[in-house]
Design a protein around this motif. Structure first.
Motif, PDB file in Angstrom:
ATOM      1  N   ASP A  52      46.661  40.328  29.946  1.00  0.00           N
ATOM      2  CA  ASP A  52      45.698  39.296  30.354  1.00  0.00           C
ATOM      3  C   ASP A  52      46.366  37.931  30.495  1.00  0.00           C
ATOM      4  N   ASN A  86      48.541  43.255  38.512  1.00  0.00           N
ATOM      5  CA  ASN A  86      47.555  44.242  38.079  1.00  0.00           C
ATOM      6  C   ASN A  86      47.993  45.663  38.424  1.00  0.00           C
ATOM      7  N   VAL A  91      38.963  35.879  29.665  1.00  0.00           N
ATOM      8  CA  VAL A  91      38.291  35.638  30.956  1.00  0.00           C
ATOM      9  C   VAL A  91      37.739  34.211  30.957  1.00  0.00           C
ATOM     10  N   LYS A 147      40.936  41.941  30.657  1.00  0.00           N
ATOM     11  CA  LYS A 147      40.085  42.857  29.867  1.00  0.00           C
ATOM     12  C   LYS A 147      39.355  42.167  28.705  1.00  0.00           C
ATOM     13  N   GLU A 185      36.948  35.322  41.531  1.00  0.00           N
ATOM     14  CA  GLU A 185      36.043  36.313  40.906  1.00  0.00           C
ATOM     15  C   GLU A 185      36.722  37.678  40.746  1.00  0.00           C
ATOM     16  N   LYS A 186      37.419  38.107  41.789  1.00  0.00           N
ATOM     17  CA  LYS A 186      38.028  39.443  41.764  1.00  0.00           C
ATOM     18  C   LYS A 186      39.163  39.513  40.736  1.00  0.00           C
ATOM     19  N   ASP A 206      37.160  39.378  27.012  1.00  0.00           N
ATOM     20  CA  ASP A 206      36.177  38.380  27.465  1.00  0.00           C
ATOM     21  C   ASP A 206      36.575  36.951  27.110  1.00  0.00           C
ATOM     22  N   TYR A 215      39.499  37.805  37.955  1.00  0.00           N
ATOM     23  CA  TYR A 215      39.042  37.824  36.551  1.00  0.00           C
ATOM     24  C   TYR A 215      38.768  39.253  36.098  1.00  0.00           C
ATOM     25  N   LEU A 216      38.471  40.142  37.038  1.00  0.00           N
ATOM     26  CA  LEU A 216      38.190  41.541  36.681  1.00  0.00           C
ATOM     27  C   LEU A 216      39.446  42.246  36.156  1.00  0.00           C
ATOM     28  N   TYR A 217      40.612  41.690  36.460  1.00  0.00           N
ATOM     29  CA  TYR A 217      41.860  42.270  35.940  1.00  0.00           C
ATOM     30  C   TYR A 217      42.028  41.962  34.451  1.00  0.00           C
TER      31      TYR A 217
END
Length: 199
Positions: free
Chosen positions: A87, A69, A21, A16, A9-10, A18, A12-14
């Protein structure tokens, strides 16, 4: 599959974009079950303490993504890479060791050809991904060459590709940093990297 997706989960926040993702989550959901349980090294010789034991391989992957990241967020280091390339680097790192012990059932030792297995795994899922063919090619090449100079092995006839393109070298560098025993990251109870600078 939902539980598999949750592990990162954490990370995927890297990412940008969608659509990328979604690609990352899809690929992670298709990795073999053993990947989420095993330690990073079958012998214990080549990785820091945090990568040992239950879930060690996922902690190794999380640390490689963290290094990526941090480095890509630095305007000077990150400058050569487009947002989509950044990404793709994270996605490459998420899956680079996804088939480390073979395709489905865990084998006893690390498969020397695991970078090629993971690269082919990504390409075999092409129809389910949003990234373009060119992006898939770039990302899977970075996966295939992530072992860097350690591209031959006395037990195998296979010669792994050496990283040549900047993205390939970058992915290798992050994996390399995540395997150095003197760099010891700390993790919370959910196996997320503890980052004091973000508290």
């Amino acid at each position: 599959e939902k539980d598999k997706i949750k592990v990162f989960e954490k990370e995927y926040l890297y990412i940008k974009n969608d659509d990328l993702v979604s690609d990352a989550k899809y690929l992670v959901s298709k990795l073999p079950d053993y990947f989420f349980k095993v330690d990073a090294s079958s012998t214990g010789k080549y990785h820091p303490k945090y990568a040992a034991g239950d879930g060690g391989l996922t902690r190794h992957v999380k640390s490689a993504c963290k290094f990526a990241n941090e480095l890509l967020s630095n305007p000077i280091i990150g400058k050569p890479y487009s947002e989509r390339d950044k990404d793709l680097i994270i996605i490459a790192l998420l899956i680079h060791d996804g088939l480390k012990y073979g395709n489905d059932k865990k084998e006893q030792y690390t498969r020397f050809d695991h970078p090629i297995l993971a690269s082919e795994f990504a390409k075999n899922n092409k129809e389910n991904l949003n990234m373009s063919e060119e992006e898939l090619e770039k990302m899977s090449s970075a996966v295939a060459s992530h072992m860097g100079p350690w591209n031959t092995n006395s037990y195998s006839e296979i010669v792994l590709p050496i990283p040549k393109a900047p993205m390939e070298k970058f992915v290798h560098m992050c994996d390399y940093l995540a395997s150095r025993r003197f760099i010891n990251l700390e993790f919370d109870e959910n196996s997320n990297v503890i980052d004091e600078s973000k508290i």
